[in-house]
Design a protein around this motif. Structure first.
Motif, PDB file in Angstrom:
ATOM      1  N   GLY A  18       0.812  -1.222   0.000  1.00 51.10           N
ATOM      2  CA  GLY A  18       0.000   0.000   0.000  1.00 51.10           C
ATOM      3  C   GLY A  18       0.838   1.262   0.000  1.00 51.10           C
ATOM      4  N   GLN A  19       2.056   1.163  -0.471  1.00 52.54           N
ATOM      5  CA  GLN A  19       2.955   2.309  -0.399  1.00 52.54           C
ATOM      6  C   GLN A  19       2.968   3.163  -1.665  1.00 52.54           C
ATOM      7  OE1 GLN A  19       4.425   3.323   2.202  1.00 52.54           O
ATOM      8  NE2 GLN A  19       4.652   1.584   3.593  1.00 52.54           N
ATOM      9  N   THR A  20       2.601   2.581  -2.789  1.00 54.43           N
ATOM     10  CA  THR A  20       2.715   3.351  -4.033  1.00 54.43           C
ATOM     11  C   THR A  20       1.429   4.133  -4.298  1.00 54.43           C
ATOM     12  OG1 THR A  20       1.897   1.493  -5.345  1.00 54.43           O
ATOM     13  CG2 THR A  20       4.286   1.678  -5.106  1.00 54.43           C
ATOM     14  N   LEU A  21       1.576   5.236  -5.026  1.00 55.76           N
ATOM     15  CA  LEU A  21       0.402   5.962  -5.493  1.00 55.76           C
ATOM     16  C   LEU A  21       0.056   5.362  -6.851  1.00 55.76           C
ATOM     17  CD1 LEU A  21       1.543   9.629  -4.784  1.00 55.76           C
ATOM     18  CD2 LEU A  21       0.479   8.000  -3.221  1.00 55.76           C
ATOM     19  N   GLY A  22      -1.084   4.756  -6.968  1.00 52.26           N
ATOM     20  CA  GLY A  22      -1.453   4.155  -8.248  1.00 52.26           C
ATOM     21  C   GLY A  22      -0.840   2.777  -8.421  1.00 52.26           C
ATOM     22  N   SER A  23      -1.071   2.217  -9.588  1.00 53.34           N
ATOM     23  CA  SER A  23      -0.701   0.828  -9.818  1.00 53.34           C
ATOM     24  C   SER A  23       0.677   0.696 -10.458  1.00 53.34           C
ATOM     25  CB  SER A  23      -1.776   0.151 -10.681  1.00 53.34           C
ATOM     26  OG  SER A  23      -1.675  -1.255 -10.544  1.00 53.34           O
ATOM     27  N   ILE A  24       1.064  -0.550 -10.722  1.00 52.90           N
ATOM     28  CA  ILE A  24       2.358  -0.835 -11.333  1.00 52.90           C
ATOM     29  C   ILE A  24       2.103  -1.490 -12.685  1.00 52.90           C
ATOM     30  CG2 ILE A  24       4.615  -1.954 -11.025  1.00 52.90           C
ATOM     31  CD1 ILE A  24       3.846  -0.030  -8.740  1.00 52.90           C
ATOM     32  N   TYR A  25       2.701  -0.948 -13.717  1.00 61.54           N
ATOM     33  CA  TYR A  25       2.506  -1.420 -15.091  1.00 61.54           C
ATOM     34  C   TYR A  25       3.784  -2.127 -15.507  1.00 61.54           C
ATOM     35  CZ  TYR A  25      -1.333   1.840 -14.640  1.00 61.54           C
ATOM     36  OH  TYR A  25      -2.448   2.493 -14.191  1.00 61.54           O
ATOM     37  N   ARG A  26       3.732  -3.462 -15.430  1.00 65.68           N
ATOM     38  CA  ARG A  26       4.961  -4.221 -15.633  1.00 65.68           C
ATOM     39  C   ARG A  26       5.362  -4.304 -17.102  1.00 65.68           C
ATOM     40  NH1 ARG A  26       6.021  -8.312 -11.630  1.00 65.68           N
ATOM     41  NH2 ARG A  26       7.941  -8.531 -12.809  1.00 65.68           N
ATOM     42  N   TYR A  71       7.245   6.868  -7.541  1.00 57.94           N
ATOM     43  CA  TYR A  71       6.099   5.979  -7.315  1.00 57.94           C
ATOM     44  C   TYR A  71       5.505   6.170  -5.919  1.00 57.94           C
ATOM     45  CZ  TYR A  71       5.893   3.058 -11.514  1.00 57.94           C
ATOM     46  OH  TYR A  71       5.689   2.606 -12.785  1.00 57.94           O
ATOM     47  N   LEU A  72       6.346   6.608  -4.969  1.00 58.96           N
ATOM     48  CA  LEU A  72       5.846   6.812  -3.610  1.00 58.96           C
ATOM     49  C   LEU A  72       5.376   8.254  -3.394  1.00 58.96           C
ATOM     50  CD1 LEU A  72       8.482   4.792  -1.492  1.00 58.96           C
ATOM     51  CD2 LEU A  72       6.354   4.002  -2.507  1.00 58.96           C
ATOM     52  N   GLY A  73       5.536   9.096  -4.420  1.00 61.48           N
ATOM     53  CA  GLY A  73       5.016  10.467  -4.350  1.00 61.48           C
ATOM     54  C   GLY A  73       5.731  11.352  -3.340  1.00 61.48           C
ATOM     55  N   ARG A  74       7.013  11.152  -3.169  1.00 57.17           N
ATOM     56  CA  ARG A  74       7.732  11.905  -2.128  1.00 57.17           C
ATOM     57  C   ARG A  74       8.302  13.242  -2.635  1.00 57.17           C
ATOM     58  NH1 ARG A  74       7.697   8.492   2.431  1.00 57.17           N
ATOM     59  NH2 ARG A  74       6.245   6.857   1.765  1.00 57.17           N
ATOM     60  N   ALA A  75       8.510  14.152  -1.684  1.00 58.40           N
ATOM     61  CA  ALA A  75       8.942  15.521  -2.014  1.00 58.40           C
ATOM     62  C   ALA A  75      10.287  15.551  -2.713  1.00 58.40           C
ATOM     63  CB  ALA A  75       9.003  16.357  -0.735  1.00 58.40           C
ATOM     64  N   THR A  76      11.135  14.593  -2.414  1.00 54.41           N
ATOM     65  CA  THR A  76      12.488  14.606  -2.988  1.00 54.41           C
ATOM     66  C   THR A  76      12.563  13.853  -4.322  1.00 54.41           C
ATOM     67  OG1 THR A  76      12.894  12.761  -1.476  1.00 54.41           O
ATOM     68  CG2 THR A  76      13.757  14.920  -0.827  1.00 54.41           C
ATOM     69  N   GLY A  77      11.438  13.422  -4.816  1.00 54.09           N
ATOM     70  CA  GLY A  77      11.404  12.734  -6.114  1.00 54.09           C
ATOM     71  C   GLY A  77      11.460  13.728  -7.266  1.00 54.09           C
ATOM     72  N   HIS A  84       3.038  10.616 -10.321  1.00 55.64           N
ATOM     73  CA  HIS A  84       3.539   9.339  -9.832  1.00 55.64           C
ATOM     74  C   HIS A  84       4.004   8.494 -11.002  1.00 55.64           C
ATOM     75  CE1 HIS A  84      -0.150   6.858 -10.670  1.00 55.64           C
ATOM     76  NE2 HIS A  84      -0.580   8.065 -10.872  1.00 55.64           N
ATOM     77  N   ASN A  85       4.233   7.250 -10.777  1.00 55.69           N
ATOM     78  CA  ASN A  85       4.852   6.282 -11.710  1.00 55.69           C
ATOM     79  C   ASN A  85       6.030   6.904 -12.485  1.00 55.69           C
ATOM     80  OD1 ASN A  85       3.515   7.241 -14.188  1.00 55.69           O
ATOM     81  ND2 ASN A  85       1.683   6.250 -13.412  1.00 55.69           N
ATOM     82  N   ALA A  97       9.270  13.274 -20.668  1.00 54.94           N
ATOM     83  CA  ALA A  97       8.390  12.578 -19.735  1.00 54.94           C
ATOM     84  C   ALA A  97       7.347  11.743 -20.474  1.00 54.94           C
ATOM     85  CB  ALA A  97       7.690  13.592 -18.835  1.00 54.94           C
ATOM     86  N   PRO A  98       7.134  10.507 -20.030  1.00 56.72           N
ATOM     87  CA  PRO A  98       6.026   9.721 -20.563  1.00 56.72           C
ATOM     88  C   PRO A  98       4.694  10.440 -20.297  1.00 56.72           C
ATOM     89  CG  PRO A  98       7.476   8.347 -19.235  1.00 56.72           C
ATOM     90  CD  PRO A  98       7.907   9.769 -19.028  1.00 56.72           C
ATOM     91  N   THR A  99       3.713  10.137 -21.117  1.00 64.35           N
ATOM     92  CA  THR A  99       2.379  10.682 -20.865  1.00 64.35           C
ATOM     93  C   THR A  99       1.364   9.548 -20.984  1.00 64.35           C
ATOM     94  OG1 THR A  99       0.767  11.530 -22.449  1.00 64.35           O
ATOM     95  CG2 THR A  99       3.039  12.045 -22.898  1.00 64.35           C
ATOM     96  N   SER A 100       0.196   9.745 -20.397  1.00 58.51           N
ATOM     97  CA  SER A 100      -0.828   8.689 -20.432  1.00 58.51           C
ATOM     98  C   SER A 100      -1.571   8.629 -21.752  1.00 58.51           C
ATOM     99  CB  SER A 100      -1.858   8.921 -19.321  1.00 58.51           C
ATOM    100  OG  SER A 100      -1.266   8.694 -18.071  1.00 58.51           O
ATOM    101  N   MET A 101      -1.587   9.734 -22.490  1.00 60.95           N
ATOM    102  CA  MET A 101      -2.422   9.779 -23.705  1.00 60.95           C
ATOM    103  C   MET A 101      -1.767   8.953 -24.805  1.00 60.95           C
ATOM    104  SD  MET A 101      -3.034  12.334 -21.681  1.00 60.95           S
ATOM    105  CE  MET A 101      -1.846  13.612 -21.987  1.00 60.95           C
TER     106      MET A 101
END
Ligand SMILES: Cc1ncc(C[n+]2csc(CCOP(=O)(O)OP(=O)(O)O)c2C)c(N)n1
Ligand SMILES: [Mg+2]
Length: 300
Positions: A18-26, A71-77, A84-85, A97-101
């Motif tokens: 339960g640590q990541t924001l959103g899912s993981i796309y392998r 992925y964890l949404g931290r300030a130092t990322g 996220h992701n 940067a990747p995009t979702s569209m």
């Protein structure tokens, strides 16, 4: 490829905790299509990955710590917890940067390629698209423009058997290679890293010679569901077994062994230890300060 596989395994553990924001796309089973294509580029070239192309980001120098912080949404990322992701870029590394569209990066990268040509720079632009994503309007517009303008653009098509739960023949007419818009097209065994590398190097050479864009279709298979929350019950287990036998990692090890080369024996434990340490650092990193919420937000 091994770093990508192990990093994603670590991400799945973080997701289950339960640590990541959103899912993981392998990209399990598809690592060669991201890594070997990006490896064929020069440092001056520019890439724009999609969600399943984490490996290409490692090739360009992204670190596991950056990925985990993101992925964890931290300030130092890389995006300070605002995304996220793997949605972050690094201009210094030639990484957009990747995009979702789906498909949107193709006209964007055609534009990047156009700018290279206008400035007389010998560089190429590369991006990736799934079989499902190749049914979008943006895919056709971007590739068509690149063909007409003879731009130094390489589009890597990942033909991996599914788009979410939809098999390609329910979404598109014909094979992926038929959607090339007249671009120079190569279809390769996407699980053969050496073949993918050779095809990408050939595509790059053509781009640098001014011969126009290349569409490099990699035949591979998505070995996990769309993301971690998808149990892929709609996938024939026989197909998974068939493709498991074509796993690109042991195949590349065999390829290396035939040439008398072998990965360092401690490679896997060394990477696992490095990834565990990076994950622990990321878990201890601070959250964004709510007072900074509006930083970087513009209004017109
Ligand atoms: C334009 C657009 N339409 C729909 C979606 C929702 N969506 C996200 S991923 C996905 C499936 C993508 O399949 P494919 O392009 O084959 O890539 P794969 O997941 O197999 O790597 C869909 C429909 C989206 N992100 N963008
Ligand atoms: Mg697909």
């Amino acid at each position: 490829m091994l770093l990508t596989r192990l990093a994603e395994e670590r991400l799945v553990k973080l997701f289950r905790q339960g640590q990541t924001l959103g899912s993981i796309y392998r990209s399990l089973g598809q690592e060669a299509t991201a890594c070997a294509t990006a490896m064929a580029l020069g440092p001056e070239d520019v890439i724009a990955p999609m969600i399943r192309n984490l490996g290409s980001m490692f090739v360009r120098g992204a670190t596991p710590l950056e990925i985990f912080l993101q992925y964890l949404g931290r300030a130092t990322g890389p995006t300070g917890g605002r995304e996220h992701n793997n949605h972050f870029g690094s201009v210094a590394r030639g990484l957009l940067a990747p995009t979702s569209m789906l498909g949107a990066l193709i006209p964007v990268m055609a534009g990047v390629a156009l700018s290279f040509r206008q400035k007389g720079e010998h560089r190429v632009a590369m991006t990736w698209i799934g079989d499902g994503g190749s049914s979008t309007g943006a895919f056709y517009e971007g590739l068509n423009f690149a063909v007409v303008q003879k731009l130094p653009l390489i589009v890597v098509g990942e033909s991996n058997g599914y788009a979410f739960s939809t098999p390609p023949d329910r979404q598109m007419a014909g094979r992926m290679s038929a959607r090339s818009q007249g671009a120079f097209t190569l279809t390769v065994d996407g699980n053969d890293a050496a073949a993918v590398y050779a095809a990408a190097a050939q595509a790059r050479q053509r781009c640098l010679e001014g011969k126009g864009p290349a569409f490099l279709v990699c035949e591979t298979f998505r070995m996990k569901g769309h993301a971690e929350h998808d149990d892929q019950r709609y996938v024939d287990p026989g197909l998974l077994a068939e493709w498991a036998a074509k796993d690109p990692l042991p195949r590349f090890e065999t390829w290396l062994a035939h040439r008398g080369w072998a990965p360092a024996p401690d490679l896997r434990p060394r990477l696992e230890a490095e990834l565990l340490a990076a994950a622990e650092t990321a878990l201890a990193a601070p959250w964004p300060d709510p007072a900074t919420l509006e930083a970087g937000v513009f209004s017109t």
